[in-house]
Design an enzyme around this catalytic site. Sequence first.
Site, PDB file in Angstrom:
ATOM      1  N   GLY A  46       0.846  -1.192   0.000  1.00 22.74           N
ATOM      2  CA  GLY A  46       0.000   0.000   0.000  1.00 22.74           C
ATOM      3  C   GLY A  46       0.879   1.238   0.000  1.00 22.74           C
ATOM      4  O   GLY A  46       2.062   1.165   0.343  1.00 22.74           O
ATOM      5  N   GLN A  51       2.857   9.895   1.848  1.00 25.63           N
ATOM      6  CA  GLN A  51       4.213   9.339   1.919  1.00 25.63           C
ATOM      7  C   GLN A  51       5.132   9.870   0.817  1.00 25.63           C
ATOM      8  O   GLN A  51       6.351   9.770   0.928  1.00 25.63           O
ATOM      9  CB  GLN A  51       4.165   7.807   1.847  1.00 25.63           C
ATOM     10  CG  GLN A  51       3.490   7.184   3.071  1.00 25.63           C
ATOM     11  CD  GLN A  51       3.372   5.687   2.940  1.00 25.63           C
ATOM     12  OE1 GLN A  51       2.430   5.190   2.329  1.00 25.63           O
ATOM     13  NE2 GLN A  51       4.332   4.951   3.473  1.00 25.63           N
ATOM     14  N   CYS A  92       5.961  -0.458   7.334  1.00 22.39           N
ATOM     15  CA  CYS A  92       5.587   0.777   6.643  1.00 22.39           C
ATOM     16  C   CYS A  92       6.768   1.217   5.796  1.00 22.39           C
ATOM     17  O   CYS A  92       7.901   1.231   6.275  1.00 22.39           O
ATOM     18  CB  CYS A  92       5.231   1.863   7.658  1.00 22.39           C
ATOM     19  SG  CYS A  92       4.719   3.416   6.880  1.00 22.39           S
ATOM     20  N   LEU A  93       6.503   1.589   4.558  1.00 24.50           N
ATOM     21  CA  LEU A  93       7.578   2.036   3.675  1.00 24.50           C
ATOM     22  C   LEU A  93       8.241   3.315   4.202  1.00 24.50           C
ATOM     23  O   LEU A  93       9.369   3.622   3.829  1.00 24.50           O
ATOM     24  CB  LEU A  93       7.043   2.261   2.253  1.00 24.50           C
ATOM     25  CG  LEU A  93       6.543   0.997   1.541  1.00 24.50           C
ATOM     26  CD1 LEU A  93       5.881   1.363   0.216  1.00 24.50           C
ATOM     27  CD2 LEU A  93       7.677   0.003   1.313  1.00 24.50           C
ATOM     28  N   HIS A 134      -4.363   1.291   7.942  1.00 30.37           N
ATOM     29  CA  HIS A 134      -2.999   1.846   7.954  1.00 30.37           C
ATOM     30  C   HIS A 134      -2.895   3.022   6.963  1.00 30.37           C
ATOM     31  O   HIS A 134      -2.343   4.080   7.299  1.00 30.37           O
ATOM     32  CB  HIS A 134      -2.030   0.709   7.592  1.00 30.37           C
ATOM     33  CG  HIS A 134      -0.592   1.093   7.433  1.00 30.37           C
ATOM     34  ND1 HIS A 134       0.406   0.595   8.249  1.00 30.37           N
ATOM     35  CD2 HIS A 134       0.050   1.885   6.535  1.00 30.37           C
ATOM     36  CE1 HIS A 134       1.571   1.094   7.864  1.00 30.37           C
ATOM     37  NE2 HIS A 134       1.389   1.869   6.824  1.00 30.37           N
ATOM     38  N   GLU A 135      -3.431   2.838   5.765  1.00 33.25           N
ATOM     39  CA  GLU A 135      -3.346   3.905   4.746  1.00 33.25           C
ATOM     40  C   GLU A 135      -4.226   5.091   5.126  1.00 33.25           C
ATOM     41  O   GLU A 135      -3.840   6.250   4.912  1.00 33.25           O
ATOM     42  CB  GLU A 135      -3.747   3.382   3.363  1.00 33.25           C
ATOM     43  CG  GLU A 135      -2.960   2.194   2.845  1.00 33.25           C
ATOM     44  CD  GLU A 135      -1.456   2.347   2.908  1.00 33.25           C
ATOM     45  OE1 GLU A 135      -0.972   3.492   2.959  1.00 33.25           O
ATOM     46  OE2 GLU A 135      -0.762   1.322   2.925  1.00 33.25           O
ATOM     47  N   HIS A 138      -2.380   7.278   7.415  1.00 34.03           N
ATOM     48  CA  HIS A 138      -1.405   8.161   6.754  1.00 34.03           C
ATOM     49  C   HIS A 138      -2.068   9.466   6.307  1.00 34.03           C
ATOM     50  O   HIS A 138      -1.483  10.542   6.441  1.00 34.03           O
ATOM     51  CB  HIS A 138      -0.796   7.490   5.513  1.00 34.03           C
ATOM     52  CG  HIS A 138       0.370   6.596   5.791  1.00 34.03           C
ATOM     53  ND1 HIS A 138       1.516   7.028   6.411  1.00 34.03           N
ATOM     54  CD2 HIS A 138       0.584   5.287   5.498  1.00 34.03           C
ATOM     55  CE1 HIS A 138       2.384   6.017   6.500  1.00 34.03           C
ATOM     56  NE2 HIS A 138       1.846   4.952   5.952  1.00 34.03           N
TER      57      HIS A 138
HETATM   58  O1  GNR Z   1       4.015  -2.748   2.715  1.00 35.68           O
HETATM   59  C1  GNR Z   1       3.289  -2.607   3.708  1.00 35.68           C
HETATM   60  N1  GNR Z   1       2.942  -3.678   4.460  1.00 35.68           N
HETATM   61  C2  GNR Z   1       1.953  -3.661   5.434  1.00 35.68           C
HETATM   62  C3  GNR Z   1       1.837  -4.775   6.265  1.00 35.68           C
HETATM   63  C4  GNR Z   1       0.864  -4.822   7.241  1.00 35.68           C
HETATM   64  C5  GNR Z   1      -0.011  -3.778   7.392  1.00 35.68           C
HETATM   65  C6  GNR Z   1       0.107  -2.647   6.593  1.00 35.68           C
HETATM   66  C7  GNR Z   1       1.068  -2.596   5.616  1.00 35.68           C
HETATM   67  S1  GNR Z   1       1.185  -1.207   4.583  1.00 35.68           S
HETATM   68  C8  GNR Z   1       2.858  -1.243   4.097  1.00 35.68           C
HETATM   69  C9  GNR Z   1       3.133  -0.216   3.012  1.00 35.68           C
HETATM   70  C10 GNR Z   1       2.947   1.176   3.582  1.00 35.68           C
HETATM   71  O2  GNR Z   1       3.748   1.750   4.254  1.00 35.68           O
HETATM   72  N2  GNR Z   1       1.803   1.760   3.333  1.00 35.68           N
HETATM   73  O3  GNR Z   1       1.546   2.964   3.842  1.00 35.68           O
HETATM   74 NI    NI Z   2       2.709   3.034   5.694  1.00 37.84          NI
END
Ligand code: GNR
Ligand code: NI
Length: 170
Positions: A46, A51, A92-93, A134-135, A138
């Site tokens: 995601g 980001q 998270c990236l 999670h997104e 952000h």
């Molecule tokens: O790559 C990602 N893996 C992930 C694993 C578990 C729950 C959420 C994520 S999102 C993350 C990519 C990212 O940072 N998205 O904002």
């Molecule tokens: Ni993230």
Amino acid sequence: MAKLPILEFPDERLRTKAAPVETVDDEVRQLVDDMLETMYDARGIGLAATQIDVHRRVVVMDISDDNSQPLVLINPRYTPIGDEKDLLSEGCLSIPEHYAEVPRFLKVQLNALDRNGEAYELEAEGLLAHCIQHEYDHLEGVLFVDYLSPLKRDRIRKKMQKRHKQMQDA
Ligand code: GNR
Ligand code: NI
């Protein structure tokens, strides 16, 4: 298409609240394409526009193994289905090499616009539901480390600052 640099914690720009997209036009579609390329290149499941320092409510996701299921979420909203929580190790990236268990709703209903500006809804569970939450965070300037104890969050902040210093010195 273009691959864009990803902001990393504790960059304060990750704390910006994103503004809604008013019209899904070609410029937004270009942003979506750039985000998909950036996400696939970084091997994430995601990516939120926040980001890449674009503060608009745009998210891309793909939880498939072979990059075959791109999902575009513009102005996403979700509502929990039931009150069951689920614990999953998240990455998270924007916080590379750090992982932590985060409690999320197990099931959610997502409402969003697609790349044509058409409204859609879907029910998600497990990893997809985690990713949606999670997104969405952000877009609100929230990171998974915010759910950890101040001690753990500080430890991660220090390691990230060390990483950035090393990258700068190299
Ligand atoms: O790559 C990602 N893996 C992930 C694993 C578990 C729950 C959420 C994520 S999102 C993350 C990519 C990212 O940072 N998205 O904002
Ligand atoms: Ni993230």
